[in-house]
Design a protein around this motif. Structure first.
Motif, PDB file in Angstrom:
ATOM      1  N   ALA A 260       0.912  -1.120  -0.073  1.00 26.45           N
ATOM      2  CA  ALA A 260      -0.084  -0.024   0.011  1.00 26.45           C
ATOM      3  C   ALA A 260       0.949   1.130  -0.101  1.00 26.45           C
ATOM      4  CB  ALA A 260      -1.073  -0.051   1.180  1.00 26.45           C
ATOM      5  N   ALA A 261       1.951   1.373   0.752  1.00 32.05           N
ATOM      6  CA  ALA A 261       2.701   2.655   0.768  1.00 32.05           C
ATOM      7  C   ALA A 261       3.587   2.854  -0.638  1.00 32.05           C
ATOM      8  CB  ALA A 261       4.073   2.249   1.697  1.00 32.05           C
ATOM      9  N   VAL A 262       3.872   1.877  -1.329  1.00 32.32           N
ATOM     10  CA  VAL A 262       4.134   2.079  -2.758  1.00 32.32           C
ATOM     11  C   VAL A 262       3.129   2.379  -3.663  1.00 32.32           C
ATOM     12  CG1 VAL A 262       5.605   0.927  -4.450  1.00 32.32           C
ATOM     13  CG2 VAL A 262       6.237   0.794  -2.301  1.00 32.32           C
ATOM     14  N   GLY A 263       2.185   1.532  -3.606  1.00 36.50           N
ATOM     15  CA  GLY A 263       1.070   1.793  -4.728  1.00 36.50           C
ATOM     16  C   GLY A 263       0.242   3.007  -4.375  1.00 36.50           C
ATOM     17  N   ALA A 264      -0.110   3.398  -3.103  1.00 37.64           N
ATOM     18  CA  ALA A 264      -1.006   4.546  -3.155  1.00 37.64           C
ATOM     19  C   ALA A 264      -0.830   5.797  -3.936  1.00 37.64           C
ATOM     20  CB  ALA A 264      -1.040   5.092  -1.675  1.00 37.64           C
ATOM     21  N   PRO A 265       0.535   6.227  -3.941  1.00 37.99           N
ATOM     22  CA  PRO A 265       0.656   7.417  -5.094  1.00 37.99           C
ATOM     23  C   PRO A 265       0.589   6.893  -6.530  1.00 37.99           C
ATOM     24  CG  PRO A 265       2.710   6.992  -3.795  1.00 37.99           C
ATOM     25  CD  PRO A 265       1.831   5.834  -3.311  1.00 37.99           C
ATOM     26  N   VAL A 266       0.756   5.735  -6.599  1.00 35.58           N
ATOM     27  CA  VAL A 266       0.386   5.150  -8.215  1.00 35.58           C
ATOM     28  C   VAL A 266      -1.083   5.319  -8.449  1.00 35.58           C
ATOM     29  CG1 VAL A 266       0.761   3.421  -9.848  1.00 35.58           C
ATOM     30  CG2 VAL A 266       2.784   3.922  -7.952  1.00 35.58           C
ATOM     31  N   LEU A 267      -1.661   4.763  -7.458  1.00 33.22           N
ATOM     32  CA  LEU A 267      -3.277   4.696  -7.659  1.00 33.22           C
ATOM     33  C   LEU A 267      -3.720   6.217  -7.864  1.00 33.22           C
ATOM     34  CD1 LEU A 267      -5.730   2.980  -7.696  1.00 33.22           C
ATOM     35  CD2 LEU A 267      -5.882   2.999  -5.062  1.00 33.22           C
ATOM     36  N   ARG A 268      -3.293   6.969  -6.824  1.00 31.27           N
ATOM     37  CA  ARG A 268      -3.727   8.377  -6.986  1.00 31.27           C
ATOM     38  C   ARG A 268      -3.514   9.018  -8.477  1.00 31.27           C
ATOM     39  NH1 ARG A 268      -1.288  13.792  -5.126  1.00 31.27           N
ATOM     40  NH2 ARG A 268      -2.948  15.038  -4.861  1.00 31.27           N
ATOM     41  N   GLN A 269      -2.160   8.789  -8.965  1.00 28.12           N
ATOM     42  CA  GLN A 269      -1.949   9.224 -10.249  1.00 28.12           C
ATOM     43  C   GLN A 269      -2.931   8.704 -11.334  1.00 28.12           C
ATOM     44  OE1 GLN A 269       2.284   8.977 -11.219  1.00 28.12           O
ATOM     45  NE2 GLN A 269       1.773   9.049 -13.597  1.00 28.12           N
ATOM     46  N   TYR A 270      -3.261   7.363 -11.148  1.00 30.93           N
ATOM     47  CA  TYR A 270      -3.887   6.662 -12.178  1.00 30.93           C
ATOM     48  C   TYR A 270      -5.316   7.523 -12.106  1.00 30.93           C
ATOM     49  CZ  TYR A 270      -6.483   2.902 -14.189  1.00 30.93           C
ATOM     50  OH  TYR A 270      -7.144   1.820 -15.057  1.00 30.93           O
ATOM     51  N   LEU A 271      -5.866   7.798 -11.099  1.00 31.35           N
ATOM     52  CA  LEU A 271      -7.160   8.389 -11.075  1.00 31.35           C
ATOM     53  C   LEU A 271      -7.130   9.810 -11.536  1.00 31.35           C
ATOM     54  CD1 LEU A 271      -8.370   6.311  -9.277  1.00 31.35           C
ATOM     55  CD2 LEU A 271      -9.478   7.736  -7.690  1.00 31.35           C
ATOM     56  N   GLN A 272      -5.814  10.332 -11.503  1.00 32.56           N
ATOM     57  CA  GLN A 272      -5.849  11.631 -12.160  1.00 32.56           C
ATOM     58  C   GLN A 272      -5.752  11.569 -13.600  1.00 32.56           C
ATOM     59  OE1 GLN A 272      -2.071  12.963 -10.036  1.00 32.56           O
ATOM     60  NE2 GLN A 272      -3.281  13.815  -8.508  1.00 32.56           N
ATOM     61  N   GLU A 273      -5.207  10.504 -14.125  1.00 35.65           N
ATOM     62  CA  GLU A 273      -5.192  10.385 -15.554  1.00 35.65           C
ATOM     63  C   GLU A 273      -6.213   9.673 -16.201  1.00 35.65           C
ATOM     64  OE1 GLU A 273      -1.278   8.845 -16.311  1.00 35.65           O
ATOM     65  OE2 GLU A 273      -0.236  10.338 -15.468  1.00 35.65           O
ATOM     66  N   VAL A 274      -6.886   8.534 -15.703  1.00 39.04           N
ATOM     67  CA  VAL A 274      -7.879   7.896 -16.177  1.00 39.04           C
ATOM     68  C   VAL A 274      -9.263   8.168 -15.541  1.00 39.04           C
ATOM     69  CG1 VAL A 274      -8.448   5.391 -16.739  1.00 39.04           C
ATOM     70  CG2 VAL A 274      -6.118   6.092 -16.381  1.00 39.04           C
ATOM     71  N   ALA A 275     -10.041   9.172 -15.993  1.00 40.24           N
ATOM     72  CA  ALA A 275     -11.090   9.783 -15.656  1.00 40.24           C
ATOM     73  C   ALA A 275     -12.237   8.660 -15.626  1.00 40.24           C
ATOM     74  CB  ALA A 275     -11.439  10.881 -16.322  1.00 40.24           C
ATOM     75  N   VAL A 276     -12.213   7.838 -16.423  1.00 40.88           N
ATOM     76  CA  VAL A 276     -13.270   6.926 -16.775  1.00 40.88           C
ATOM     77  C   VAL A 276     -13.606   5.989 -15.556  1.00 40.88           C
ATOM     78  CG1 VAL A 276     -12.236   5.056 -18.078  1.00 40.88           C
ATOM     79  CG2 VAL A 276     -14.672   5.388 -18.467  1.00 40.88           C
ATOM     80  N   VAL A 277     -12.582   5.487 -14.544  1.00 36.05           N
ATOM     81  CA  VAL A 277     -12.885   4.911 -13.792  1.00 36.05           C
ATOM     82  C   VAL A 277     -13.086   5.623 -12.230  1.00 36.05           C
ATOM     83  CG1 VAL A 277     -11.234   3.079 -14.622  1.00 36.05           C
ATOM     84  CG2 VAL A 277     -10.192   4.870 -13.083  1.00 36.05           C
ATOM     85  N   ARG A 278     -13.090   7.034 -12.346  1.00 32.23           N
ATOM     86  CA  ARG A 278     -13.213   7.696 -10.865  1.00 32.23           C
ATOM     87  C   ARG A 278     -14.582   7.300 -10.295  1.00 32.23           C
ATOM     88  NH1 ARG A 278     -11.070  13.290 -13.271  1.00 32.23           N
ATOM     89  NH2 ARG A 278      -8.967  12.616 -13.740  1.00 32.23           N
TER      90      ARG A 278
END
Length: 153
Positions: A106-124
């Motif tokens: 989770a510590a490594v994945g959280a910033p990646v998951l946040r960036q993913y939501l910033q870049e991929v609007a369809v899954v928000r």
């Protein structure tokens, strides 16, 4: 700050509806030709029980020179296959790469998951957080939305 969506929306898996399957079919055809949405590739992985190749369109994120695979709809079939196989092929047009896959904590994945939501609007809509929320809000979500580091084999 959360978006006020119903609690629990991010737990469990989601089944693809008719519209989602149709969109995936169009995206798959486009990506096979080398076009389609930016960052979208075809992920092919051996089925965990059949051993047969299974292909699905996914959107990768790049962060600090590393490519990442995110499961926005939770631990669906391709996630179980990726966990079992440890390697995947990604394709865009004629270019195919074999990549090793490592699930991160989770510590490594959280910033990646946040960036993913910033870049991929369809899954928000399937998340209880907004892309502008602090990284800490994403830490518990990595348990239900796995994040994988991709590296060349």
């Amino acid at each position: 700050m959360t978006t006020g969506r119903a609690a629990g929306r991010t737990s469990g898996t989601r089944r693809r509806g008719v519209l989602r399957r149709a969109v995936d079919g169009v995206v798959t055809a486009l990506v096979r030709r080398g076009s389609g949405p930016r960052g979208t590739v075809l992920l092919t992985v051996a089925g965990r029980t059949s051993g047969q190749p299974r292909t699905t369109p996914v959107t990768l994120v790049e962060r600090d020179g590393t490519r990442w695979l995110v499961a926005p709809y939770g631990p669906v079939g391709w996630v179980a296959n990726v966990r079992a196989a440890g390697v995947v092929d990604v394709r865009r047009g004629r270019a195919v790469q074999r990549l090793a896959v490592e699930e991160v904590d989770a510590a490594v994945g959280a910033p990646v998951l946040r960036q993913y939501l910033q870049e991929v609007a369809v899954v928000r809509r399937v998340f209880d957080v907004a892309p502008t929320d602090p990284v800490e809000a994403f830490v518990p979500l990595v348990a239900t939305h796995p994040v994988f580091r991709l590296r060349p084999v």
